[in-house]
Design an enzyme around this catalytic site. Structure first.
Site, PDB file in Angstrom:
ATOM      1  N   GLY A   1      -8.035   5.314  -8.902  1.00 38.69           N
ATOM      2  CA  GLY A   1      -6.805   5.655  -8.189  1.00 38.69           C
ATOM      3  C   GLY A   1      -5.595   5.853  -9.072  1.00 38.69           C
ATOM      4  O   GLY A   1      -4.472   5.584  -8.641  1.00 38.69           O
TER       5      GLY A   1
ATOM      6  N   ASP B   1      -6.309   6.443  -0.939  1.00 39.16           N
ATOM      7  CA  ASP B   1      -5.838   6.055  -2.276  1.00 39.16           C
ATOM      8  C   ASP B   1      -4.351   5.707  -2.264  1.00 39.16           C
ATOM      9  O   ASP B   1      -3.946   4.654  -2.763  1.00 39.16           O
ATOM     10  CB  ASP B   1      -6.059   7.199  -3.276  1.00 39.16           C
TER      11      ASP B   1
HETATM   12  O1  PMV Z   1      -9.599   9.892  -6.355  1.00 40.66           O
HETATM   13  P1  PMV Z   1     -10.711   8.874  -6.316  1.00 40.66           P
HETATM   14  O2  PMV Z   1     -11.714   9.068  -7.363  1.00 40.66           O
HETATM   15  O3  PMV Z   1     -10.173   7.503  -6.202  1.00 40.66           O
HETATM   16  O4  PMV Z   1     -11.528   9.142  -4.953  1.00 40.66           O
HETATM   17  C1  PMV Z   1     -10.935   9.190  -3.707  1.00 40.66           C
HETATM   18  C2  PMV Z   1     -11.894   8.919  -2.598  1.00 40.66           C
HETATM   19  C3  PMV Z   1     -12.505  10.135  -1.910  1.00 40.66           C
HETATM   20  O5  PMV Z   1     -13.051   9.630  -0.698  1.00 40.66           O
HETATM   21  C4  PMV Z   1     -13.621  10.743  -2.743  1.00 40.66           C
HETATM   22  C5  PMV Z   1     -11.485  11.216  -1.595  1.00 40.66           C
HETATM   23  C6  PMV Z   1     -10.477  10.832  -0.527  1.00 40.66           C
HETATM   24  O6  PMV Z   1      -9.457  11.530  -0.449  1.00 40.66           O
HETATM   25  O7  PMV Z   1     -10.697   9.889   0.228  1.00 40.66           O
END
Ligand code: PMV
Length: 300
Positions: free
Chosen positions: A88, A133
């Site tokens: 994140g 996130d």
């Molecule tokens: O950006 P990351 O790698 O923390 O992933 C986010 C989580 C996902 O479910 C893949 C995308 C989202 O927007 O929820």
């Protein structure tokens, strides 16, 4: 006048990717994240470094969302989060910028308002983010998050009480994954395999319900099983990688109750659950001796 803004890093305990399609997911904030220092300036500026370009875009979107028109310079960015690791970093940066912008502009924003402003930046980075996130980056703690905004409704955010601590190991694969690419991969899979995707989504819904039952009961073995089952489906969607699979095999060999990727995948980090802090320490040593970078996270 100068201001400091902060945002938490996070790991997704269960439900990444499926959360984009409305399945409730669970995320825990890390005890560290990103911190920015900012001051008023004639034009917007970011320091040189890995966040120079993305940070400037985030700043302009956040200012527009908060209705701030004056120029702002971010003078320093301090981060303990690896970039592209699924922890994140982009959301933590956006929340930290929103926090500093709000303070400099004299706005009295709630953390939810900062999260909403950061979401505008997340859209620029990721195309179709669920919002999990930026929500956990702003609020911290452990959350159950259900996206409803794509249905024109308000997202459901439920802070979870930690009655039974979790001993987690975040294992860096050393390979960077790109959220936008991985989210698009899943969208393409859905388009090409509607019926299969529907079945996978139903399993994700079942896991999401079971997570709450296991969480409330402190049933760590069941939580580990849910990690493993989620990983099987994420693998099926094509968002795992050889390095993630290898890290997961090592985790299971080191006594993990369950292991999965965390975040968007395609690289980034794996997340393994252990029975207690002693088992976690043993696993940490095993991973360090193999040359991995790992982070201990005790939730609660
Ligand atoms: O950006 P990351 O790698 O923390 O992933 C986010 C989580 C996902 O479910 C893949 C995308 C989202 O927007 O929820």
């Amino acid at each position: 006048m100068a201001a400091v803004g902060k945002g938490f890093g996070k790991c997704i305990l269960l439900g990444e990717h499926f959360v984009v399609y409305g399945v409730p997911a669970y995320a825990a904030a890390l005890p560290y994240g990103m911190e920015v220092e900012a001051q008023s300036a004639s034009v917007d500026r970011m320091p040189q470094g890995p966040y120079a370009e993305a940070g400037l875009l985030a700043l302009s979107r956040i200012k527009a969302n908060l209705g701030v028109k004056v120029g702002l310079e971010v003078t320093a960015i301090r981060s303990l989060l690896p970039v592209g690791a699924g922890l994140g970093s982009s959301a933590a940066l956006s929340v930290a910028i929103a926090d500093a912008v709000a303070t400099l502009a004299g706005l009295n924003c709630t953390r939810i308002k900062l999260s909403d402003a950061a979401y505008e930046a997340e859209k620029a980075f990721h195309g179709n983010p669920s919002g999990i996130d930026n929500t956990v980056a702003a609020l911290g703690g452990v959350l159950r998050y259900e996206r409803r905004s794509h249905l024109g409704q308000t997202n459901v955010i439920e802070p979870l009480q930690v009655k039974h601590p979790l001993s987690l190991l975040v294992i860096e694969t050393g390979e960077a994954g790109q959220t936008k690419v991985q989210v698009e991969k899943v969208a393409k899979f859905k388009q090409a395999n509607e019926a299969v995707f529907e079945r996978i989504l139903l399993r994700a819904w079942d896991r999401s319900r079971e997570f709450m039952i296991a969480w409330d009961a402190g049933d760590l073995q069941r939580l580990g099983d849910l990690f493993n089952s989620a990983q099987d489906d994420l693998f099926g969607l094509g968002v795992s990688s050889e390095k993630i699979e290898l890290a997961i095999r090592h985790a299971r060999d080191s006594g993990a109750l369950g292991a999965k990727l965390t975040g968007a995948g395609g690289g980034g980090c794996a997340l393994a659950l252990y029975a207690d802090p002693d088992a976690l320490q043993l696993a940490r040593s095993a991973f360090l001796s193999k040359g991995y970078q790992v982070h201990l996270v005790v939730v609660g």
